[in-house]
Motif scaffolding. Structure first.
Motif, PDB file in Angstrom:
ATOM      1  N   MET A 150       0.696  -1.144  -0.242  1.00  0.00           N
ATOM      2  CA  MET A 150       0.033   0.143   0.000  1.00  0.00           C
ATOM      3  C   MET A 150       0.884   1.276  -0.027  1.00  0.00           C
ATOM      4  N   HIS A 151       1.928   1.325   0.767  1.00  0.00           N
ATOM      5  CA  HIS A 151       2.962   2.427   0.585  1.00  0.00           C
ATOM      6  C   HIS A 151       4.228   2.343   0.005  1.00  0.00           C
ATOM      7  N   ALA A 152       4.748   1.098  -0.141  1.00  0.00           N
ATOM      8  CA  ALA A 152       5.776   1.117  -0.872  1.00  0.00           C
ATOM      9  C   ALA A 152       5.839  -0.104  -1.889  1.00  0.00           C
ATOM     10  N   PRO A 153       5.240  -0.206  -2.885  1.00  0.00           N
ATOM     11  CA  PRO A 153       4.797  -1.427  -3.547  1.00  0.00           C
ATOM     12  C   PRO A 153       6.136  -2.015  -4.297  1.00  0.00           C
ATOM     13  N   ASP A 154       7.190  -1.235  -4.546  1.00  0.00           N
ATOM     14  CA  ASP A 154       8.261  -1.777  -5.133  1.00  0.00           C
ATOM     15  C   ASP A 154       9.443  -2.454  -3.988  1.00  0.00           C
ATOM     16  N   ALA A 155       9.086  -2.322  -2.806  1.00  0.00           N
ATOM     17  CA  ALA A 155       9.931  -2.743  -1.738  1.00  0.00           C
ATOM     18  C   ALA A 155      10.376  -4.006  -1.710  1.00  0.00           C
ATOM     19  N   TRP A 156       9.787  -4.986  -2.363  1.00  0.00           N
ATOM     20  CA  TRP A 156      10.133  -6.430  -2.477  1.00  0.00           C
ATOM     21  C   TRP A 156      11.387  -6.617  -3.555  1.00  0.00           C
ATOM     22  N   ARG A 157      11.494  -5.447  -4.296  1.00  0.00           N
ATOM     23  CA  ARG A 157      12.715  -5.800  -5.258  1.00  0.00           C
ATOM     24  C   ARG A 157      13.961  -5.613  -4.370  1.00  0.00           C
ATOM     25  N   ARG A 158      14.259  -4.607  -3.398  1.00  0.00           N
ATOM     26  CA  ARG A 158      15.477  -4.787  -2.738  1.00  0.00           C
ATOM     27  C   ARG A 158      15.524  -6.053  -2.116  1.00  0.00           C
ATOM     28  N   HIS A 159      14.503  -6.448  -1.338  1.00  0.00           N
ATOM     29  CA  HIS A 159      14.498  -7.683  -0.509  1.00  0.00           C
ATOM     30  C   HIS A 159      14.871  -8.788  -1.362  1.00  0.00           C
ATOM     31  N   LEU A 160      14.503  -8.927  -2.551  1.00  0.00           N
ATOM     32  CA  LEU A 160      15.053  -9.932  -3.437  1.00  0.00           C
ATOM     33  C   LEU A 160      16.426 -10.007  -3.838  1.00  0.00           C
ATOM     34  N   ASP A 161      16.875  -8.657  -4.134  1.00  0.00           N
ATOM     35  CA  ASP A 161      18.367  -8.344  -4.364  1.00  0.00           C
ATOM     36  C   ASP A 161      18.980  -8.871  -3.233  1.00  0.00           C
ATOM     37  N   LEU A 162      18.528  -8.548  -1.818  1.00  0.00           N
ATOM     38  CA  LEU A 162      19.372  -9.150  -0.864  1.00  0.00           C
ATOM     39  C   LEU A 162      19.440 -10.766  -0.636  1.00  0.00           C
ATOM     40  N   LEU A 163      18.391 -11.236  -0.901  1.00  0.00           N
ATOM     41  CA  LEU A 163      18.073 -12.619  -0.735  1.00  0.00           C
ATOM     42  C   LEU A 163      19.142 -13.493  -1.813  1.00  0.00           C
ATOM     43  N   ILE A 164      18.800 -12.977  -3.113  1.00  0.00           N
ATOM     44  CA  ILE A 164      19.747 -13.437  -4.012  1.00  0.00           C
ATOM     45  C   ILE A 164      21.277 -13.483  -3.606  1.00  0.00           C
ATOM     46  N   ALA A 165      21.704 -12.064  -3.047  1.00  0.00           N
ATOM     47  CA  ALA A 165      22.971 -11.812  -2.842  1.00  0.00           C
ATOM     48  C   ALA A 165      23.326 -12.851  -1.794  1.00  0.00           C
ATOM     49  N   GLY A 166      22.538 -13.557  -0.860  1.00  0.00           N
ATOM     50  CA  GLY A 166      22.742 -14.340   0.122  1.00  0.00           C
ATOM     51  C   GLY A 166      22.916 -15.680  -0.578  1.00  0.00           C
ATOM     52  N   MET A 167      22.296 -15.937  -1.675  1.00  0.00           N
ATOM     53  CA  MET A 167      22.238 -17.363  -2.087  1.00  0.00           C
ATOM     54  C   MET A 167      23.675 -17.397  -2.921  1.00  0.00           C
ATOM     55  N   ARG A 168      24.589 -16.555  -3.022  1.00  0.00           N
ATOM     56  CA  ARG A 168      25.818 -16.786  -3.983  1.00  0.00           C
ATOM     57  C   ARG A 168      26.767 -17.556  -3.167  1.00  0.00           C
TER      58      ARG A 168
END
Length: 207
Positions: free
Chosen positions: A166-184
């Motif tokens: 409702m307030h930050a609809p693109d916040a998931w994008r940074r979260h996904l970046d962090l998750l993928i970085a943690g998968m390296r």
């Protein structure tokens, strides 16, 4: 007496197909906006059809939701198939991007997506497992990551979408970046074992 051959089911008339598609589109919209507690009467209103038409196509609310889940799983499998054409093991990351964007756009039926023993769920898991194996083969993803880890990754994206849309609809994008970085790949193995598929399935059926 020779048993009679079963009568093949007749295909739906064009107007019946159109009504079904209209109801599914309306249900997608209503459940995305209001959640699964929304009424089927609201779905019929948005679709511009009567309740009788709705019940002829979908006798219960669960039947309507199941049809939407089937549709979402079909789209998920197609996204995984499309991602598999990406080069050098990048398909998994592409799939996570595509599926996360879809979750952000269509959050309504996601709570029911994986918590069923459905042939399409198993097919989707196999496609995702293939993407994971290819990414690990190319050294893009750490070798001890499992398919159940990826299911939890997708669940965490769903939670971020639900909390921030409702307030930050693109916040998931940074979260996904962090998750993928943690998968390296990194030094050493992860300190805790993954969930088994059986344990995860038991959790999902209670979700």
């Amino acid at each position: 007496m020779t048993p009679e051959a079963p009568v093949p089911s007749r295909p739906l008339r064009r107007d019946a197909v159109e009504n079904r598609d209209r109801l599914l589109a309306a249900a997608n919209q209503v459940f995305d906006e209001q959640g699964l507690d929304a009424s089927v009467a609201e779905v019929a209103r948005v679709a511009g059809v009567g309740m009788g038409t709705l019940y002829r196509r979908f006798p219960t609310k669960d039947a309507l939701i199941d049809a939407l889940v089937h549709q979402i799983l079909d789209i998920t499998i197609e996204m995984a198939t499309q991602a598999a054409t990406e080069p050098d093991g990048t398909g998994l990351e592409r799939f996570l991007e595509l599926s996360s964007a879809y979750q952000a756009q269509h959050p309504g039926c996601l709570p029911r997506l994986w918590n069923t023993d459905h042939a399409m769920v198993r097919k989707a898991r196999r496609r995702i497992a293939d993407l994971l194996a290819e990414a690990q083969h190319h050294g893009r993803i750490r070798p001890d990551l499992t398919n159940t880890d990826l299911t939890l990754v997708m669940f965490s994206i769903r939670a971020i979408v639900a909390t921030t849309r409702m307030h930050a609809p693109d916040a998931w994008r940074r979260h996904l970046d962090l998750l993928i970085a943690g998968m390296r790949p990194g030094p050493g193995e992860l300190g805790h074992p993954p969930l088994s598929q059986a344990d995860l399935d038991r959790i999902l059926t209670r979700a």
